[in-house]
Scaffold this motif. Structure first.
Motif, PDB file in Angstrom:
ATOM      1  N   PHE A   1       0.860  -1.180   0.000  1.00  0.00           N
ATOM      2  CA  PHE A   1       0.000   0.000   0.000  1.00  0.00           C
ATOM      3  C   PHE A   1       0.896   1.230   0.000  1.00  0.00           C
ATOM      4  O   PHE A   1       1.720   1.389   0.898  1.00  0.00           O
ATOM      5  CB  PHE A   1      -0.898   0.012   1.237  1.00  0.00           C
ATOM      6  CG  PHE A   1      -1.796  -1.184   1.338  1.00  0.00           C
ATOM      7  CD1 PHE A   1      -3.053  -1.183   0.757  1.00  0.00           C
ATOM      8  CD2 PHE A   1      -1.371  -2.324   2.018  1.00  0.00           C
ATOM      9  CE1 PHE A   1      -3.875  -2.298   0.844  1.00  0.00           C
ATOM     10  CE2 PHE A   1      -2.188  -3.439   2.114  1.00  0.00           C
ATOM     11  CZ  PHE A   1      -3.441  -3.428   1.524  1.00  0.00           C
TER      12      PHE A   1
ATOM     13  N   CYS B   1       1.851   6.257   3.952  1.00  0.00           N
ATOM     14  CA  CYS B   1       0.408   6.216   4.188  1.00  0.00           C
ATOM     15  C   CYS B   1       0.043   7.072   5.399  1.00  0.00           C
ATOM     16  O   CYS B   1       0.843   7.265   6.298  1.00  0.00           O
ATOM     17  CB  CYS B   1      -0.052   4.776   4.395  1.00  0.00           C
ATOM     18  SG  CYS B   1       0.145   3.742   2.921  1.00  0.00           S
TER      19      CYS B   1
ATOM     20  N   ASN C   1       1.136   5.587  -0.510  1.00  0.00           N
ATOM     21  CA  ASN C   1       0.511   6.913  -0.614  1.00  0.00           C
ATOM     22  C   ASN C   1      -1.005   6.865  -0.422  1.00  0.00           C
ATOM     23  O   ASN C   1      -1.741   7.532  -1.140  1.00  0.00           O
ATOM     24  CB  ASN C   1       0.845   7.552  -1.966  1.00  0.00           C
ATOM     25  CG  ASN C   1       2.336   7.645  -2.192  1.00  0.00           C
ATOM     26  OD1 ASN C   1       3.066   8.127  -1.332  1.00  0.00           O
ATOM     27  ND2 ASN C   1       2.794   7.152  -3.330  1.00  0.00           N
ATOM     28  N   GLN C   2      -1.461   6.079   0.534  1.00  0.00           N
ATOM     29  CA  GLN C   2      -2.902   5.982   0.783  1.00  0.00           C
ATOM     30  C   GLN C   2      -3.270   6.697   2.078  1.00  0.00           C
ATOM     31  O   GLN C   2      -2.506   6.729   3.032  1.00  0.00           O
ATOM     32  CB  GLN C   2      -3.340   4.521   0.856  1.00  0.00           C
ATOM     33  CG  GLN C   2      -3.268   3.824  -0.476  1.00  0.00           C
ATOM     34  CD  GLN C   2      -4.013   2.507  -0.478  1.00  0.00           C
ATOM     35  OE1 GLN C   2      -4.941   2.284   0.290  1.00  0.00           O
ATOM     36  NE2 GLN C   2      -3.606   1.609  -1.363  1.00  0.00           N
ATOM     37  N   ASN C   3      -4.466   7.234   2.084  1.00  0.00           N
ATOM     38  CA  ASN C   3      -5.030   7.876   3.262  1.00  0.00           C
ATOM     39  C   ASN C   3      -6.139   6.958   3.769  1.00  0.00           C
ATOM     40  O   ASN C   3      -7.173   6.837   3.117  1.00  0.00           O
ATOM     41  CB  ASN C   3      -5.573   9.260   2.887  1.00  0.00           C
ATOM     42  CG  ASN C   3      -6.005  10.047   4.106  1.00  0.00           C
ATOM     43  OD1 ASN C   3      -6.105   9.510   5.207  1.00  0.00           O
ATOM     44  ND2 ASN C   3      -6.281  11.320   3.909  1.00  0.00           N
TER      45      ASN C   3
END
Length: 190
Positions: free
Chosen positions: A11, A34, A13-15
């Motif tokens: 995963f 993240c 660069n996920q928020n």
């Protein structure tokens, strides 16, 4: 991410929002850059996972299971670890920011903290036996009633630990760090 068991995923660069993690198990996953600041960790387990440059600042990580988890370059400012699932708890921190974090009563036996900023953290009543604090800034961190037998503080700095209220049998300190053990006596060590 609808499955409840996620394995060998990456995963980046996920928020993660409030419901993205709830009641999920992640095994051998890697999280990079993240943001977990608004995630709900209820019933979530991370097993053999690695987190790199992730943001957890002020995240409510209550009831999360952390089993053999590696954190590198992560921000944990003001995170309260005291309510994590303690069954098979195992973590290591490298180049992390743990300022104002709370580890109250947590069993951190053998945990490694390497090149971390751990300013004003709460280790009261925690078990730090055989823990390693390698090159960590421990300014104003509290160790009252902690167990730090065989812990290694030899390369860390800015700590103040009261040997009368903290168990330190066979703990390792450098000669330069002795002043951190004598601070309460208002002695000058040169």
């Amino acid at each position: 991410m609808s499955a409840n068991y996620i394995i060998d995923q990456v995963f980046e660069n996920q928020n993660f929002d409030q419901r993205a993690l709830i009641y999920k198990d992640f095994e051998r996953c890697k999280f990079s850059n993240c943001d977990f600041t608004s995630a709900d960790f209820s019933g979530t387990a991370f097993i053999d996972c690695t987190f790199v440059d992730c943001n957890f600042e002020r995240a409510p990580i209550n009831y999360v299971a952390l089993r053999d988890v590696i954190f590198i370059g992560c921000n944990f400012v003001a995170v309260n670890f005291a309510m994590v699932d303690t069954l098979l708890f195992g973590v290591s921190f490298t180049k992390c920011k743990l300022d104002y974090a709370k580890f109250y009563t947590l069993k951190l036996k053998g945990t490694t903290f390497s090149d971390c900023s751990i300013v004003a953290a709460d280790f009261m009543k925690s078990d730090l036996s055989e823990a390693t604090f390698d090159n960590c800034d421990l300014h104003q961190s509290v160790f009252q009633q902690a167990i730090a037998n065989k812990a290694d503080f030899s390369t860390s700095y800015n700590f103040s630990i009261d040997p009368e209220s903290t168990k330190l049998k066979r703990a390792v300190f450098s000669k330069d760090g002795l002043s951190g053990l004598l601070k309460k006596y208002d002695l000058l060590v040169r």
